[in-house]
Design a protein around this motif. Structure first.
Motif, short mmCIF file in Angstrom:
data_model
loop_
_atom_site.label_atom_id
_atom_site.label_comp_id
_atom_site.label_asym_id
_atom_site.label_seq_id
_atom_site.Cartn_x
_atom_site.Cartn_y
_atom_site.Cartn_z
N ASP A 295 8.81 0.34 -3.89
CA ASP A 295 9.98 -0.28 -4.52
C ASP A 295 9.96 -1.80 -4.39
OD1 ASP A 295 10.86 2.23 -5.23
OD2 ASP A 295 12.46 2.33 -3.73
N ALA A 296 9.36 -2.30 -3.30
CA ALA A 296 9.27 -3.75 -3.08
C ALA A 296 8.12 -4.38 -3.85
CB ALA A 296 9.14 -4.05 -1.59
N GLY A 297 7.28 -3.55 -4.47
CA GLY A 297 6.21 -4.10 -5.30
C GLY A 297 4.80 -3.83 -4.84
N ALA A 298 4.61 -3.03 -3.79
CA ALA A 298 3.25 -2.70 -3.35
C ALA A 298 2.52 -1.93 -4.44
CB ALA A 298 3.28 -1.88 -2.06
N ALA A 299 1.28 -2.31 -4.67
CA ALA A 299 0.46 -1.65 -5.70
C ALA A 299 -0.19 -0.38 -5.17
CB ALA A 299 -0.61 -2.62 -6.20
N GLY A 300 -0.27 -0.25 -3.85
CA GLY A 300 -0.89 0.91 -3.25
C GLY A 300 -0.48 1.05 -1.80
N TYR A 301 -0.80 2.21 -1.23
CA TYR A 301 -0.41 2.50 0.15
C TYR A 301 -1.49 3.39 0.74
CZ TYR A 301 3.07 3.07 3.87
OH TYR A 301 3.76 3.01 5.06
N LYS B 140 9.24 4.89 4.11
CA LYS B 140 8.57 3.59 4.16
C LYS B 140 7.60 3.43 2.99
CE LYS B 140 9.53 2.20 8.73
NZ LYS B 140 9.09 1.53 9.92
N VAL B 141 6.95 4.52 2.61
CA VAL B 141 6.07 4.48 1.44
C VAL B 141 6.90 4.10 0.21
CG1 VAL B 141 4.55 5.82 -0.07
CG2 VAL B 141 4.46 6.18 2.41
N LYS B 142 8.05 4.74 0.06
CA LYS B 142 8.93 4.44 -1.08
C LYS B 142 9.44 3.01 -1.02
CE LYS B 142 13.14 6.06 -3.44
NZ LYS B 142 13.17 4.86 -4.21
N MET B 143 9.83 2.55 0.18
CA MET B 143 10.29 1.16 0.33
C MET B 143 9.21 0.17 -0.12
SD MET B 143 12.18 1.19 4.08
CE MET B 143 12.06 -0.59 4.23
N ASN C 141 8.12 -7.41 5.27
CA ASN C 141 8.81 -8.67 4.97
C ASN C 141 7.90 -9.65 4.24
OD1 ASN C 141 11.53 -8.34 5.90
ND2 ASN C 141 10.71 -8.26 7.97
N ALA C 142 6.63 -9.66 4.60
CA ALA C 142 5.68 -10.51 3.87
C ALA C 142 5.56 -10.04 2.42
CB ALA C 142 4.32 -10.48 4.56
N LEU C 143 5.48 -8.74 2.21
CA LEU C 143 5.41 -8.18 0.85
C LEU C 143 6.61 -8.63 0.04
CD1 LEU C 143 4.38 -6.15 -1.34
CD2 LEU C 143 5.69 -4.39 -0.11
N VAL C 144 7.81 -8.49 0.59
CA VAL C 144 9.03 -8.89 -0.11
C VAL C 144 8.98 -10.38 -0.47
CG1 VAL C 144 11.53 -9.20 0.16
CG2 VAL C 144 10.45 -7.04 0.84
#
Length: 123
Positions: free
Chosen positions: A96-102, A90-93, A63-66
């Protein structure tokens, strides 16, 4: 380079802080996503990267990422999810929400620093 480390585990925050200090980065620590956003609002353009756990109280990392990516003031700051969540959905979510890495926990210092360098070089 200023980094927010958002994780409810003091041990994880300490490990990450020690690792990023080896490459000359400074950090601000947050115990949940809402606190990470508060730091962003105080520090403005001085934050270069956010390392965010998924599972935290008050406001989780997703939620913080979003919220960060929806805010034009902060949307260009890369966020790397640093979490024990390994479900491919969750990795895809996150991506898709804008994370640059996981990065999945547990991780090594080299994995962490390599991922940070890759994300910084791409941004």
């Amino acid at each position: 380079m200023n980094v927010i480390i958002a994780d409810d585990s003091k041990v994880v925050r300490s490990i990450v802080e020690k690792a990023i200090k080896t490459i000359g980065y400074s950090s601000f620590q947050a115990i949940h996503g809402g606190e990470a956003i508060e730091i962003l609002e105080k520090m403005g353009g001085e934050i270069d990267l956010i390392l965010m756990d998924w599972n935290m109280p008050v406001m989780d990392g997703f939620n913080a990422l979003v919220n960060i990516k929806k805010n034009p003031k902060f949307s260009s700051i890369p966020v790397i999810m640093l979490t024990s969540e390994s479900d491919d959905n969750k990795v895809k979510m996150a991506h898709d929400a804008g994370a640059a890495g996981y990065i999945r926990k547990p991780f090594t210092q080299d994995e962490l620093l390599d991922n940070i360098q890759q994300v910084i070089n791409e941004s």
